[in-house]
Motif scaffolding. Sequence first.
Motif, PDB file in Angstrom:
ATOM      1  N   LEU A 168       0.849  -1.130  -0.001  1.00 45.86           N
ATOM      2  CA  LEU A 168       0.182  -0.037  -0.091  1.00 45.86           C
ATOM      3  C   LEU A 168       0.891   1.031   0.187  1.00 45.86           C
ATOM      4  CD1 LEU A 168      -2.537  -1.139   2.827  1.00 45.86           C
ATOM      5  CD2 LEU A 168      -2.911  -1.291   0.315  1.00 45.86           C
ATOM      6  N   VAL A 172       0.492   2.518  -3.720  1.00 46.27           N
ATOM      7  CA  VAL A 172      -0.482   3.450  -3.419  1.00 46.27           C
ATOM      8  C   VAL A 172       0.107   4.869  -3.155  1.00 46.27           C
ATOM      9  CG1 VAL A 172      -2.828   3.737  -3.041  1.00 46.27           C
ATOM     10  CG2 VAL A 172      -1.952   1.598  -3.207  1.00 46.27           C
ATOM     11  N   CYS A 178      -3.045   7.600  -3.042  1.00 41.52           N
ATOM     12  CA  CYS A 178      -4.246   6.979  -1.685  1.00 41.52           C
ATOM     13  C   CYS A 178      -4.908   8.590  -1.559  1.00 41.52           C
ATOM     14  CB  CYS A 178      -3.227   6.877  -0.687  1.00 41.52           C
ATOM     15  SG  CYS A 178      -4.126   6.505   0.829  1.00 41.52           S
ATOM     16  N   MET A 179      -6.395   7.889  -1.434  1.00 39.07           N
ATOM     17  CA  MET A 179      -7.094   9.065  -1.072  1.00 39.07           C
ATOM     18  C   MET A 179      -7.911   9.059   0.321  1.00 39.07           C
ATOM     19  SD  MET A 179      -9.735   7.119  -1.654  1.00 39.07           S
ATOM     20  CE  MET A 179     -10.162   5.870  -2.949  1.00 39.07           C
ATOM     21  N   GLY A 180      -7.390   7.826   1.208  1.00 44.04           N
ATOM     22  CA  GLY A 180      -7.746   7.539   2.473  1.00 44.04           C
ATOM     23  C   GLY A 180      -9.026   6.968   2.552  1.00 44.04           C
ATOM     24  N   CYS A 181      -9.307   6.133   1.860  1.00 41.87           N
ATOM     25  CA  CYS A 181     -10.938   5.524   1.802  1.00 41.87           C
ATOM     26  C   CYS A 181     -11.154   4.475   3.089  1.00 41.87           C
ATOM     27  CB  CYS A 181     -11.276   4.854   0.514  1.00 41.87           C
ATOM     28  SG  CYS A 181     -10.304   3.512   0.052  1.00 41.87           S
ATOM     29  N   GLY A 182     -10.069   3.764   3.303  1.00 47.83           N
ATOM     30  CA  GLY A 182     -10.084   2.848   4.273  1.00 47.83           C
ATOM     31  C   GLY A 182     -10.612   1.598   3.979  1.00 47.83           C
ATOM     32  N   THR A 183     -10.559   1.182   2.739  1.00 51.36           N
ATOM     33  CA  THR A 183     -10.934   0.158   2.086  1.00 51.36           C
ATOM     34  C   THR A 183      -9.834  -1.160   2.599  1.00 51.36           C
ATOM     35  OG1 THR A 183     -12.033   1.152   0.452  1.00 51.36           O
ATOM     36  CG2 THR A 183     -11.804  -1.534   0.299  1.00 51.36           C
ATOM     37  N   CYS A 184      -8.670  -0.499   2.515  1.00 51.95           N
ATOM     38  CA  CYS A 184      -7.645  -1.572   2.728  1.00 51.95           C
ATOM     39  C   CYS A 184      -7.600  -2.122   4.115  1.00 51.95           C
ATOM     40  CB  CYS A 184      -6.086  -1.109   2.531  1.00 51.95           C
ATOM     41  SG  CYS A 184      -5.970   0.744   3.278  1.00 51.95           S
ATOM     42  N   MET A 195      -6.164   3.233  10.167  1.00 55.41           N
ATOM     43  CA  MET A 195      -6.091   4.625   9.317  1.00 55.41           C
ATOM     44  C   MET A 195      -5.571   5.701  10.380  1.00 55.41           C
ATOM     45  SD  MET A 195      -6.683   3.736   6.168  1.00 55.41           S
ATOM     46  CE  MET A 195      -6.837   5.253   5.342  1.00 55.41           C
ATOM     47  N   PRO A 200      -3.178   4.801   5.507  1.00 54.89           N
ATOM     48  CA  PRO A 200      -2.880   3.228   6.011  1.00 54.89           C
ATOM     49  C   PRO A 200      -1.738   3.175   6.659  1.00 54.89           C
ATOM     50  CG  PRO A 200      -2.442   3.081   3.644  1.00 54.89           C
ATOM     51  CD  PRO A 200      -3.248   4.584   3.903  1.00 54.89           C
ATOM     52  N   CYS A 217      -7.842  -2.203  -2.738  1.00 53.15           N
ATOM     53  CA  CYS A 217      -7.872  -0.630  -2.667  1.00 53.15           C
ATOM     54  C   CYS A 217      -8.187  -0.215  -4.102  1.00 53.15           C
ATOM     55  CB  CYS A 217      -6.086  -0.529  -2.882  1.00 53.15           C
ATOM     56  SG  CYS A 217      -6.051   1.175  -3.131  1.00 53.15           S
ATOM     57  N   PRO A 218      -9.020   0.641  -4.184  1.00 52.51           N
ATOM     58  CA  PRO A 218      -9.580   1.211  -5.419  1.00 52.51           C
ATOM     59  C   PRO A 218      -8.635   1.834  -6.391  1.00 52.51           C
ATOM     60  CG  PRO A 218     -10.638   2.598  -3.638  1.00 52.51           C
ATOM     61  CD  PRO A 218      -9.801   1.196  -3.310  1.00 52.51           C
ATOM     62  N   ARG A 219      -7.341   2.341  -5.783  1.00 53.84           N
ATOM     63  CA  ARG A 219      -6.585   2.956  -6.629  1.00 53.84           C
ATOM     64  C   ARG A 219      -5.481   1.989  -7.267  1.00 53.84           C
ATOM     65  NH1 ARG A 219      -9.339   7.224  -6.784  1.00 53.84           N
ATOM     66  NH2 ARG A 219      -8.339   9.186  -5.830  1.00 53.84           N
TER      67      ARG A 219
HETATM   68  S1  SF4 Z   1      -7.699   1.255  -0.081  1.00 52.85           S
HETATM   69 FE1  SF4 Z   1      -8.153   3.478   0.183  1.00 52.85          FE
HETATM   70  S2  SF4 Z   1      -6.889   4.074   2.122  1.00 52.85           S
HETATM   71 FE2  SF4 Z   1      -6.096   2.121   1.574  1.00 52.85          FE
HETATM   72  S3  SF4 Z   1      -4.364   2.448   0.332  1.00 52.85           S
HETATM   73 FE3  SF4 Z   1      -5.966   2.448  -1.031  1.00 52.85          FE
HETATM   74  S4  SF4 Z   1      -6.689   4.344  -1.333  1.00 52.85           S
HETATM   75 FE4  SF4 Z   1      -5.345   4.481   0.586  1.00 52.85          FE
END
Ligand code: SF4
Lengths: 233, 286
Positions: A168, A172, A178-184, A195, A200, A217-219
Amino acid sequence: MAKPKIAYVHLSGCTGCLVSLADTYEKLLDILGAVDMVYNLTLADARDLPEGKIDISIVEGAVCLQDKHSVQLIKEAREKSGLVIALGGCAATGCVCNFSRGGQANQPQHESFVPINRLIKVDAYIPGCPPAPEVIYNFCIAAVTGDTQYLAPFMAQNVGGYHCGCDLQVNVVQNSLCMGCGTCASSCPTRAIEMEFGRPSFNNIRCVKCGACTAACPRMFLPVAEIQKKLMV
Amino acid sequence: MAFGKYKEVMALKAKDAKVTGVAQDGGVVTSILCYALEQGVIDGALLAAKSDTPWLPKPVVATTKEEIIAAAGTKYTISPNMSAIKSAAREYALDKIAIVGTPCQIYAARKMQLYPFGARHIADKIALTVGIFCTENFSYAGLKTVIEDHCKVPIESVTKMEIGKGKFSVKGAKDVAIPIKETHKYEQDGCHVCSDLTAEFADISTGSIGTPDGWSTCFTRTTKGSDLMKKALAAGLFEKKEMAEFAAPMGLAMLEKLETGKKDKAKKTVADRTALGLFTTPGIVY
Ligand code: SF4
Ligand code: SF4
Ligand code: SF4
């Protein structure tokens, strides 16, 4: 159309991936109904892969290099199968097997456990420890119906091989994505990720190297066309 | 197509005084969530709420109207709402979870629905997604720098902040507005590849852009979102106007202009980074 012949090849893993497949409840019947299961050591009493071609081998577990039978089995599965799928962390990334250093009763010589792509070409990877039942189900149905758009992310070669929560940071955060969504954090089976101020923060000691966080991760990939087609209705 | 796929677009203003008193704009998010909870469409919502640190939001699982109302208002920094979805499904044992978030968080929820790698029996509990328009976001340290170094107001004194009409404004120890340009360098860089302003993949998305103060622009995008909104309108939750009432350069013309700007910027950023040899997210510009 004939049902695809499936072999479930079980190497060094905890059977959690098979349990996760079964954890799709009644949907398991959709899967079993759509395929012809020709080999499954855990569920049926046949010790060897059947003669002749197999359409898809689903592999659970890492390969132990000191176990000749495992090495031979994964090679044979590759030769006989149209597609080889690495199901779950141990087969796909090595997962918790990465930590093995041998010395355990009653096979202390069993020391080196590797993801299966160290020895054979792998066509698709389903990371996670275990992968969620729903992702296994979606994968199986897409494989049977030939939904290649859905399958594409599993077939990216960087999904297999060693993975870690550090990915990550490297892939990322270091790429300014990274935009901080927290999905990871919510995808991690060991809650190794928290987070902190929108990024992360990863606890290496808890990480079992399953690869779920990066895959989720959506990124890392964003399935826009799939979302449009399947969810925006 | 501008604004992604949608069924209806309208201007809304919540009627409930409890909501309009605390909401940032038209109170659409707060009202529709309270209504969905009342109707049993959801049994809880993942929201950005206040934490002990001033203006640092934290994700919470809200299961009552009071908790939803307490979390109202825009937070101009990241709240990793998706990090709480596991506890919403496990510890709170919710079956019908609403996700409220920026467009990128809606992406995350939608990806999780299709590819729930590590989300066992979680993604199937996402019952509603409510997206909030977003032009960019700040890290907490970035926001603090804007407020304390540029606006010269202590962050703990701030009672409201707002972005609009080319200004970043805060109300606090004193009321200050600075040109939005001054804040750009503190934007989180991950936002610069983002091409979604209007939360194109939410069931319902809403934000202030395009409508006058006190109102919100609102899209319904799925059958689920549209049905819920129709019922809420029939129940008299909102005052409603047609977007056509707000002629260019206001209204949808303004929203489209900003959206195009955001999409162009994302394309350029992705191209620039690719030229540098950096990895960018497959699928992120569309
Ligand atoms: S899942 Fe969201 S918070 Fe975690 S690394 Fe990817 S963008 Fe960042
Ligand atoms: S941080 Fe968690 S999800 Fe990521 S690889 Fe490690 S164990 Fe898996
Ligand atoms: S600009 Fe995009 S990436 Fe940044 S917070 Fe908004 S929706 Fe997320």
